[in-house]
Design a protein around this motif. Sequence first.
Motif, PDB file in Angstrom:
ATOM      1  N   GLY A  11       0.910  -1.428   0.024  1.00 10.08           N
ATOM      2  CA  GLY A  11      -0.020  -0.010   0.047  1.00 10.08           C
ATOM      3  C   GLY A  11       0.809   1.072  -0.053  1.00 10.08           C
ATOM      4  O   GLY A  11       0.623   2.258  -0.722  1.00 10.08           O
ATOM      5  N   ALA A  15       1.177   3.666  -3.225  1.00  8.13           N
ATOM      6  CA  ALA A  15       0.833   5.256  -2.914  1.00  8.13           C
ATOM      7  C   ALA A  15       1.786   6.224  -3.846  1.00  8.13           C
ATOM      8  O   ALA A  15       1.570   6.979  -4.467  1.00  8.13           O
ATOM      9  CB  ALA A  15       0.623   5.523  -1.757  1.00  8.13           C
ATOM     10  N   ARG A  19      -0.323   6.002  -7.140  1.00  6.08           N
ATOM     11  CA  ARG A  19      -1.374   7.130  -6.909  1.00  6.08           C
ATOM     12  C   ARG A  19      -0.580   8.336  -7.534  1.00  6.08           C
ATOM     13  O   ARG A  19      -1.070   9.153  -7.967  1.00  6.08           O
ATOM     14  CB  ARG A  19      -1.826   6.859  -5.662  1.00  6.08           C
ATOM     15  N   ASN A  53      -0.074  10.461   2.748  1.00  9.58           N
ATOM     16  CA  ASN A  53      -0.903   9.769   1.880  1.00  9.58           C
ATOM     17  C   ASN A  53      -0.632   8.378   1.947  1.00  9.58           C
ATOM     18  O   ASN A  53      -1.422   7.253   1.988  1.00  9.58           O
ATOM     19  CB  ASN A  53      -1.065  10.200   0.604  1.00  9.58           C
ATOM     20  N   SER A  57      -2.437   4.908   2.989  1.00 11.26           N
ATOM     21  CA  SER A  57      -2.624   4.002   1.850  1.00 11.26           C
ATOM     22  C   SER A  57      -2.132   2.518   2.552  1.00 11.26           C
ATOM     23  O   SER A  57      -2.636   1.515   2.184  1.00 11.26           O
ATOM     24  CB  SER A  57      -1.829   4.235   0.661  1.00 11.26           C
ATOM     25  N   GLY A  85      -9.811   0.686  -4.524  1.00  7.99           N
ATOM     26  CA  GLY A  85      -9.145   1.802  -4.471  1.00  7.99           C
ATOM     27  C   GLY A  85      -9.913   2.961  -4.832  1.00  7.99           C
ATOM     28  O   GLY A  85     -10.018   4.060  -4.187  1.00  7.99           O
ATOM     29  N   LEU A  89     -10.986   4.552  -0.955  1.00  6.19           N
ATOM     30  CA  LEU A  89     -10.168   5.665  -0.736  1.00  6.19           C
ATOM     31  C   LEU A  89     -10.671   7.096  -1.129  1.00  6.19           C
ATOM     32  O   LEU A  89     -10.483   8.204  -0.271  1.00  6.19           O
ATOM     33  CB  LEU A  89      -8.897   5.757  -1.539  1.00  6.19           C
ATOM     34  N   ASN A 120      -7.025   6.970  -7.427  1.00  4.54           N
ATOM     35  CA  ASN A 120      -7.237   5.851  -6.094  1.00  4.54           C
ATOM     36  C   ASN A 120      -7.403   4.470  -6.759  1.00  4.54           C
ATOM     37  O   ASN A 120      -6.801   3.616  -6.207  1.00  4.54           O
ATOM     38  CB  ASN A 120      -8.213   6.442  -5.213  1.00  4.54           C
ATOM     39  N   TRP A 123      -4.038   2.993  -7.675  1.00  2.13           N
ATOM     40  CA  TRP A 123      -3.543   2.946  -6.309  1.00  2.13           C
ATOM     41  C   TRP A 123      -3.988   1.440  -6.000  1.00  2.13           C
ATOM     42  O   TRP A 123      -3.023   0.643  -5.782  1.00  2.13           O
ATOM     43  CB  TRP A 123      -3.878   3.691  -5.205  1.00  2.13           C
TER      44      TRP A 123
END
Length: 141
Positions: A11, A15, A19, A53, A57, A85, A89, A120, A123
């Motif tokens: 995660g 990110a 992301r 973030n 995440s 996501g 998110l 997202n 992500w």
Amino acid sequence: MQKVILPFVSGFLAALFFRESTLALLHAAGLVDPAGFSTAPFLPLGIPEFIANALWSSIFGVLMAWLLRIAPDRSAPWIGALVFGGIVLTAIGVFVIGPARGVWPSGNMLPRLAPIFIANAIWGWGVLVFMRAFMARGEPH
């Protein structure tokens, strides 16, 4: 370890690499104002927003892995990762993080949320990419 640490790290990395990079590309295309990798301080912690973030995440990476039951012996839920996501998110950002920072949802939010939803969703896909890349498969017999 694989059930918590791997999704947490995936995660965090997703990110940064998926992301934030997507936001930077959307900014370069002129579709969004925020340019990814924001170094503005995330209040109340004072750390750069992109690090905050990524930490958030990481937590959602663990939740996604648990909800989608991601495991080496199962097929990868690519669509589920994109949907998780994009929806989860984005909803957390709009209805939890935003109000905690004094930004309330109002007016026509679709033009503002569409690029964030895309970033997202990417992500979620990125978390699955990292998890599948790092997952240990069983020893061959």
